[in-house]
Design a protein around this motif. Structure first.
Motif, PDB file in Angstrom:
ATOM      1  N   VAL A 202       0.829  -1.205   0.000  1.00 17.45           N
ATOM      2  CA  VAL A 202       0.000   0.000   0.000  1.00 17.45           C
ATOM      3  C   VAL A 202       0.863   1.253   0.000  1.00 17.45           C
ATOM      4  O   VAL A 202       0.620   2.188  -0.750  1.00 17.45           O
ATOM      5  CB  VAL A 202      -0.943   0.005   1.235  1.00 17.45           C
ATOM      6  N   ILE A 203       1.877   1.277   0.858  1.00 14.69           N
ATOM      7  CA  ILE A 203       2.763   2.425   0.987  1.00 14.69           C
ATOM      8  C   ILE A 203       4.109   1.982   0.447  1.00 14.69           C
ATOM      9  O   ILE A 203       4.833   1.275   1.123  1.00 14.69           O
ATOM     10  CB  ILE A 203       2.898   2.850   2.455  1.00 14.69           C
ATOM     11  N   LYS A 204       4.434   2.402  -0.715  1.00  8.55           N
ATOM     12  CA  LYS A 204       5.555   1.821  -1.446  1.00  8.55           C
ATOM     13  C   LYS A 204       6.877   1.802  -0.690  1.00  8.55           C
ATOM     14  O   LYS A 204       7.496   0.769  -0.548  1.00  8.55           O
ATOM     15  CB  LYS A 204       5.743   2.553  -2.777  1.00  8.55           C
ATOM     16  N   SER A 205       7.339   2.918  -0.148  1.00 12.08           N
ATOM     17  CA  SER A 205       8.682   2.912   0.437  1.00 12.08           C
ATOM     18  C   SER A 205       8.737   3.412   1.874  1.00 12.08           C
ATOM     19  O   SER A 205       9.778   3.364   2.494  1.00 12.08           O
ATOM     20  CB  SER A 205       9.619   3.769  -0.418  1.00 12.08           C
ATOM     21  N   ARG A 206       7.644   3.922   2.405  1.00 10.96           N
ATOM     22  CA  ARG A 206       7.707   4.603   3.685  1.00 10.96           C
ATOM     23  C   ARG A 206       7.541   3.696   4.894  1.00 10.96           C
ATOM     24  O   ARG A 206       7.558   4.179   6.010  1.00 10.96           O
ATOM     25  CB  ARG A 206       6.646   5.695   3.735  1.00 10.96           C
ATOM     26  N   ILE A 207       7.369   2.407   4.738  1.00  9.34           N
ATOM     27  CA  ILE A 207       7.110   1.521   5.876  1.00  9.34           C
ATOM     28  C   ILE A 207       8.316   1.438   6.812  1.00  9.34           C
ATOM     29  O   ILE A 207       8.164   1.349   8.021  1.00  9.34           O
ATOM     30  CB  ILE A 207       6.682   0.119   5.404  1.00  9.34           C
ATOM     31  N   THR A 208       9.518   1.512   6.270  1.00  7.51           N
ATOM     32  CA  THR A 208      10.708   1.396   7.116  1.00  7.51           C
ATOM     33  C   THR A 208      11.385   2.733   7.367  1.00  7.51           C
ATOM     34  O   THR A 208      12.397   2.794   8.038  1.00  7.51           O
ATOM     35  CB  THR A 208      11.733   0.442   6.478  1.00  7.51           C
ATOM     36  N   LYS A 209      10.810   3.811   6.835  1.00  5.21           N
ATOM     37  CA  LYS A 209      11.387   5.134   7.020  1.00  5.21           C
ATOM     38  C   LYS A 209      10.802   5.756   8.291  1.00  5.21           C
ATOM     39  O   LYS A 209       9.590   5.759   8.491  1.00  5.21           O
ATOM     40  CB  LYS A 209      11.065   6.009   5.815  1.00  5.21           C
ATOM     41  N   ALA A 210      11.648   6.260   9.151  1.00  2.00           N
ATOM     42  CA  ALA A 210      11.191   6.862  10.404  1.00  2.00           C
ATOM     43  C   ALA A 210      10.508   8.200  10.136  1.00  2.00           C
ATOM     44  O   ALA A 210      10.924   8.962   9.273  1.00  2.00           O
ATOM     45  CB  ALA A 210      12.358   7.058  11.358  1.00  2.00           C
ATOM     46  N   THR A 211       9.450   8.478  10.900  1.00  2.00           N
ATOM     47  CA  THR A 211       8.730   9.741  10.795  1.00  2.00           C
ATOM     48  C   THR A 211       9.605  10.863  11.333  1.00  2.00           C
ATOM     49  O   THR A 211      10.274  10.699  12.349  1.00  2.00           O
ATOM     50  CB  THR A 211       7.417   9.659  11.593  1.00  2.00           C
ATOM     51  N   GLN A 212       9.576  12.013  10.680  1.00  2.00           N
ATOM     52  CA  GLN A 212      10.476  13.102  11.037  1.00  2.00           C
ATOM     53  C   GLN A 212       9.889  14.101  12.018  1.00  2.00           C
ATOM     54  O   GLN A 212      10.613  14.797  12.704  1.00  2.00           O
ATOM     55  CB  GLN A 212      10.920  13.851   9.774  1.00  2.00           C
ATOM     56  N   LYS A 213       8.551  14.191  12.091  1.00  2.49           N
ATOM     57  CA  LYS A 213       7.967  15.175  12.992  1.00  2.49           C
ATOM     58  C   LYS A 213       6.619  14.686  13.504  1.00  2.49           C
ATOM     59  O   LYS A 213       6.064  13.714  13.007  1.00  2.49           O
ATOM     60  CB  LYS A 213       7.805  16.520  12.288  1.00  2.49           C
ATOM     61  N   GLY A 214       6.111  15.377  14.504  1.00  7.39           N
ATOM     62  CA  GLY A 214       4.793  15.048  15.046  1.00  7.39           C
ATOM     63  C   GLY A 214       4.886  14.058  16.197  1.00  7.39           C
ATOM     64  O   GLY A 214       5.957  13.772  16.737  1.00  7.39           O
ATOM     65  N   ARG A 215       3.720  13.541  16.563  1.00  2.00           N
ATOM     66  CA  ARG A 215       3.609  12.637  17.711  1.00  2.00           C
ATOM     67  C   ARG A 215       4.404  11.351  17.531  1.00  2.00           C
ATOM     68  O   ARG A 215       4.883  10.760  18.487  1.00  2.00           O
ATOM     69  CB  ARG A 215       2.135  12.315  17.920  1.00  2.00           C
ATOM     70  N   PHE A 216       4.550  10.900  16.309  1.00  2.00           N
ATOM     71  CA  PHE A 216       5.191   9.621  16.029  1.00  2.00           C
ATOM     72  C   PHE A 216       6.640   9.791  15.585  1.00  2.00           C
ATOM     73  O   PHE A 216       7.185   8.939  14.891  1.00  2.00           O
ATOM     74  CB  PHE A 216       4.403   8.875  14.957  1.00  2.00           C
ATOM     75  N   LYS A 217       7.278  10.880  15.977  1.00  2.00           N
ATOM     76  CA  LYS A 217       8.637  11.174  15.532  1.00  2.00           C
ATOM     77  C   LYS A 217       9.582  10.027  15.890  1.00  2.00           C
ATOM     78  O   LYS A 217       9.643   9.567  17.023  1.00  2.00           O
ATOM     79  CB  LYS A 217       9.135  12.454  16.186  1.00  2.00           C
ATOM     80  N   GLY A 218      10.324   9.574  14.902  1.00  2.00           N
ATOM     81  CA  GLY A 218      11.302   8.515  15.105  1.00  2.00           C
ATOM     82  C   GLY A 218      10.747   7.111  14.983  1.00  2.00           C
ATOM     83  O   GLY A 218      11.494   6.145  15.029  1.00  2.00           O
ATOM     84  N   LEU A 219       9.436   6.962  14.820  1.00  2.00           N
ATOM     85  CA  LEU A 219       8.834   5.637  14.715  1.00  2.00           C
ATOM     86  C   LEU A 219       8.572   5.276  13.258  1.00  2.00           C
ATOM     87  O   LEU A 219       8.199   6.124  12.455  1.00  2.00           O
ATOM     88  CB  LEU A 219       7.518   5.582  15.494  1.00  2.00           C
ATOM     89  N   LYS A 220       8.733   4.009  12.950  1.00  3.43           N
ATOM     90  CA  LYS A 220       8.442   3.520  11.614  1.00  3.43           C
ATOM     91  C   LYS A 220       6.997   3.048  11.579  1.00  3.43           C
ATOM     92  O   LYS A 220       6.437   2.660  12.604  1.00  3.43           O
ATOM     93  CB  LYS A 220       9.369   2.358  11.276  1.00  3.43           C
TER      94      LYS A 220
END
Length: 159
Positions: free
Chosen positions: A50-68
């Motif tokens: 569903v999400i081509k490449s972002r599943i293993t990329k860590a979030t950069q901002k917001g509540r989920f910062k640093g989480l994949k």
């Protein structure tokens, strides 16, 4: 040559009965965890589609910062060692991809005009994973329970 495997359940049951309560619970938890990991792996594969490449990329901002995104798929085995649960609904980002969102708009403020922030179409990646692996989970539960009992038995014999 025969490809069959003979399983002696009497030996397994005897080993399980001889374990203390703590080790029995440990073996049961391990078996449930092994069986439910099939669902977790399939959900991650479906999410990757569903999400081509972002599943293993860590979030950069917001509540989920640093989480994949893949870290939002949680597996829990309850204390009674009879029930396990795989959950995605505690991670808001995965909830959006599973159930979708309606068209969203911001409100007008003094600094900025109202604008559209889009919508996410429902992909039902977790529902599809659950449907496809449900039979496999229950069929693997017996084998994983036997393996967990053997492993726990072997560890207690070494101590």
């Amino acid at each position: 040559m025969s490809q069959t495997i003979d399983i002696n359940t009497d030996e397994i049951l005897r080993k399980f009965d001889s374990l203390n309560l703590k080790n029995q619970k440990k073996a049961a938890k391990q078996a449930i965890r092994i069986s439910l990991n099939v669902l977790v792996k399939q959900a991650k594969k479906n999410l990757q589609k569903v999400i081509k490449s972002r599943i293993t990329k860590a979030t950069q901002k917001g509540r989920f910062k640093g989480l994949k995104l893949s870290q939002g798929i949680k597996l829990n085995v309850w204390r009674d060692c009879k029930t396990g649960k795989v959950n995605i609904m505690k991670d808001g980002r995965l909830k959006w991809f599973e159930t979708g969102t309606t068209k969203r708009r911001t409100t007008y403020t003094n600094k900025r005009k109202a604008h559209s922030t889009g919508q996410i179409k429902a992909s039902h990646f977790f529902t599809d994973a659950k449907k496809s692996t449900e039979k496999e989970i229950f069929s693997n539960l017996d084998n994983s329970l036997m393996q967990a009992i053997k492993k726990t038995w072997d560890k207690t014999q070494l101590e």
